[in-house]
Write a protein that holds these residues in place. Structure first.
Motif, PDB file in Angstrom:
ATOM      1  N   LYS A  90      53.938 152.514  -5.882  1.00 49.16           N
ATOM      2  CA  LYS A  90      53.560 151.431  -6.769  1.00 49.16           C
ATOM      3  C   LYS A  90      52.503 151.974  -7.925  1.00 49.16           C
ATOM      4  CE  LYS A  90      55.246 147.920  -4.939  1.00 49.16           C
ATOM      5  NZ  LYS A  90      56.634 147.024  -5.545  1.00 49.16           N
ATOM      6  N   CYS A 124      59.327 148.328  -9.422  1.00 52.39           N
ATOM      7  CA  CYS A 124      58.165 147.590 -10.189  1.00 52.39           C
ATOM      8  C   CYS A 124      56.969 147.879  -9.513  1.00 52.39           C
ATOM      9  CB  CYS A 124      58.791 146.181 -10.182  1.00 52.39           C
ATOM     10  SG  CYS A 124      57.941 144.864  -9.387  1.00 52.39           S
ATOM     11  N   TYR A 126      54.544 145.504  -9.202  1.00 53.09           N
ATOM     12  CA  TYR A 126      54.054 144.176  -8.377  1.00 53.09           C
ATOM     13  C   TYR A 126      53.892 144.417  -7.005  1.00 53.09           C
ATOM     14  CZ  TYR A 126      54.731 141.725 -13.148  1.00 53.09           C
ATOM     15  OH  TYR A 126      54.751 141.437 -14.240  1.00 53.09           O
ATOM     16  N   GLY A 127      53.276 143.582  -6.251  1.00 54.99           N
ATOM     17  CA  GLY A 127      52.984 143.623  -4.598  1.00 54.99           C
ATOM     18  C   GLY A 127      53.573 142.553  -3.869  1.00 54.99           C
ATOM     19  N   CYS A 128      54.672 142.195  -4.004  1.00 54.09           N
ATOM     20  CA  CYS A 128      55.271 141.167  -3.245  1.00 54.09           C
ATOM     21  C   CYS A 128      55.469 141.632  -1.763  1.00 54.09           C
ATOM     22  CB  CYS A 128      56.708 140.422  -3.753  1.00 54.09           C
ATOM     23  SG  CYS A 128      56.451 140.015  -5.616  1.00 54.09           S
ATOM     24  N   TYR A 130      57.260 140.306   0.554  1.00 48.65           N
ATOM     25  CA  TYR A 130      58.505 140.122   1.105  1.00 48.65           C
ATOM     26  C   TYR A 130      59.660 140.869   0.416  1.00 48.65           C
ATOM     27  CZ  TYR A 130      58.023 137.261  -3.161  1.00 48.65           C
ATOM     28  OH  TYR A 130      58.008 136.736  -4.457  1.00 48.65           O
ATOM     29  N   CYS A 131      58.961 141.607  -0.529  1.00 49.80           N
ATOM     30  CA  CYS A 131      60.093 142.364  -1.424  1.00 49.80           C
ATOM     31  C   CYS A 131      61.223 142.982  -0.912  1.00 49.80           C
ATOM     32  CB  CYS A 131      59.514 143.411  -2.307  1.00 49.80           C
ATOM     33  SG  CYS A 131      60.380 144.374  -3.404  1.00 49.80           S
ATOM     34  N   LEU A 133      63.654 144.710  -2.462  1.00 54.81           N
ATOM     35  CA  LEU A 133      64.038 145.869  -3.014  1.00 54.81           C
ATOM     36  C   LEU A 133      63.516 147.127  -2.440  1.00 54.81           C
ATOM     37  CD1 LEU A 133      65.801 146.658  -5.379  1.00 54.81           C
ATOM     38  CD2 LEU A 133      63.947 146.376  -6.988  1.00 54.81           C
ATOM     39  N   ASP A 178      61.653 144.662 -11.727  1.00 50.41           N
ATOM     40  CA  ASP A 178      61.218 143.613 -12.594  1.00 50.41           C
ATOM     41  C   ASP A 178      61.584 143.736 -14.097  1.00 50.41           C
ATOM     42  OD1 ASP A 178      59.223 140.872 -12.497  1.00 50.41           O
ATOM     43  OD2 ASP A 178      59.547 141.879 -14.430  1.00 50.41           O
ATOM     44  N   LYS A 209      58.565 138.338 -13.264  1.00 52.79           N
ATOM     45  CA  LYS A 209      57.215 137.453 -12.818  1.00 52.79           C
ATOM     46  C   LYS A 209      56.031 137.922 -14.120  1.00 52.79           C
ATOM     47  CE  LYS A 209      57.532 137.190  -7.855  1.00 52.79           C
ATOM     48  NZ  LYS A 209      58.678 138.112  -7.274  1.00 52.79           N
TER      49      LYS A 209
HETATM   50  S1  SF4 Z   1      60.188 141.131  -5.292  1.00 58.49           S
HETATM   51 FE1  SF4 Z   1      60.454 141.898  -7.272  1.00 58.49          FE
HETATM   52  S2  SF4 Z   1      58.708 141.382  -8.567  1.00 58.49           S
HETATM   53 FE2  SF4 Z   1      58.214 141.369  -6.254  1.00 58.49          FE
HETATM   54  S3  SF4 Z   1      57.546 143.470  -5.974  1.00 58.49           S
HETATM   55 FE3  SF4 Z   1      59.863 143.432  -5.487  1.00 58.49          FE
HETATM   56  S4  SF4 Z   1      60.709 144.027  -7.329  1.00 58.49           S
HETATM   57 FE4  SF4 Z   1      58.869 143.442  -7.763  1.00 58.49          FE
END
Ligand code: SF4
Length: 390
Positions: A90, A124, A126-128, A130-131, A133, A178, A209
């Motif tokens: 990240k 991406c 960002y730090g979701c 539940y991601c 990806l 993203d 986002k």
């Molecule tokens: S869910 Fe989407 S916006 Fe969130 S970290 Fe993963 S790729 Fe990025």
């Protein structure tokens, strides 16, 4: 399929799709780069060198690693621990080129139609938590944030596909990244939006986002760029999404883009069944619909594979609300793990009823669901018109 005789936009001197070298890069609010890799294809033309140097200059503290023989997806972050590697990724930026950045999806075993998607970026910052990806093979092994410099080639391919289709065709940016988080840095929207605006058939749908849309507000989009925001109620975003623009920032960005005439959509996914979710989601949908004139709302539960689930549990613990609500028996034909079907239907039904009361005209859709769910909600006539498509 008929071939179109439309002249190439990319040969038109007024519509060059080269890199936006006149864009002044701005550091995106949520991105700190500790290391920058110059991978294969990143320094092969004077234009790419200039473009990369301008961005690198914004991160003087970052370690620069030149690796001109290494493809973007082979960058070794030299970290064995899965969570530590993910976190390192990240803060790692890779410049490279992506030779198969325009692809047709290969979904099977759910109600989603297949669709074209494209990737000027990968992953991406960002730090979701539940991601989904983060668990895919490419980002599991090499979880760096990527910028691809063969933008012209990517748009040429889109042009060929769209002309061959000879009808309005969506190209989705947001499946493997993203779609706008890195735009302040690259200014790619300054090339993409005019390209699609002038194209007879190609349309782009961008999922994001972001809260930074200043660049988009300067562009003539001809409504050929559709912007979609990924949202959740603020109290859930605060718990399950780290290092992301706040919901208030996202709603403000949506509002500005809608005022500028862009078609704007929202996707609420994953729905998270915390205690009191009825009130939380009901209130949030009311706030969303009262503040932004969205055209379409898409809903989805969690749809996760094993690696992404493992990573999520390293961050949230196994007792988190998402894991606790997963039902391994709820796998449908695509192999993803979901909540049990009755819970999914209950959540969709509640939100659909709330939305319909306020906006009877609102287009509603489901993401990665079964045909049965569309039917139960009475929206099966909308199947095929979800977030990734026109
Ligand atoms: S869910 Fe989407 S916006 Fe969130 S970290 Fe993963 S790729 Fe990025």
């Amino acid at each position: 399929m008929k071939k179109s005789s439309q002249p190439s936009l990319l040969n038109n001197s007024e519509q060059k799709a080269a890199l936006p070298c006149d864009h002044i890069p701005i550091r995106p609010g949520n991105f700190v780069a500790d290391r920058i890799f110059l991978a294969k294809g990143s320094m092969t033309t004077p234009e790419r060198v200039r473009f990369v140097e301008r961005i690198c200059a914004l991160y003087p503290e970052a370690q620069l690693v030149e690796c001109p023989d290494t493809p973007h997806n082979r960058i070794d972050l030299r970290e064995q621990d899965n969570l530590a590697r993910h976190q390192k990724g990240k803060h790692t930026l890779v410049f490279g080129e992506h030779k198969s950045a325009v692809r047709f999806s290969a979904e099977e075993g759910n109600a989603c139609p297949n669709y074209w998607h494209f990737s000027p970026y990968g992953f991406c910052f960002y730090g979701c938590k539940y991601c989904y990806l983060a668990g895919t093979p490419s980002y599991w092994h090499s979880p760096a944030v990527r910028i691809f410099l063969n933008l012209e080639e990517i748009l040429e391919r889109i042009e060929r596909v769209a002309n061959q289709a000879n009808m309005p065709t969506a190209f989705y940016l947001g499946k493997l990244q993203d779609g706008l988080a890195l735009d302040p840095l690259t200014g790619f929207s300054g090339v993409q939006v005019p390209f699609f605006a002038q194209h007879k058939f190609a349309r782009q749908v961008i999922l994001t986002k972001t809260g930074q849309v200043e660049q988009l507000l300067k562009l003539d989009h001809n409504q050929h760029t559709i912007l979609s925001w990924s949202l959740n109620p603020p109290e859930l975003s605060e718990r399950f999404e780290e290092n992301v623009p706040t919901i208030a920032e996202r709603l403000e960005a949506m509002k500005q883009c809608a005022e500028h005439g862009y078609p704007v959509r929202a996707i609420i996914m994953p729905l998270i069944p915390v205690k009191g979710w009825e009130k939380i989601y009901g209130g949030f949908v009311e706030r969303l619909l009262e503040s932004v004139p969205i055209q379409r709302l898409t809903l989805g539960g969690i749809c996760i594979y094993q690696n992404a689930k493992a990573l999520m549990e390293m961050k949230l613990g196994k007792g988190n609300n998402i894991s606790q609500s997963l039902d391994p028996r709820s796998k449908i034909g695509d192999g993803r793990i979901r909540y049990a079907q009755p819970l999914r239907l209950e959540m969709y039904g509640h939100i659909v009823r709330t939305a319909r009361k306020l906006r009877p005209d609102l287009e509603l859709a489901l993401c990665l669901e079964e045909t049965k769910a569309w039917k139960e909600l009475g929206i099966e006539d909308r199947m095929g018109h979800c977030n990734c498509l026109l």
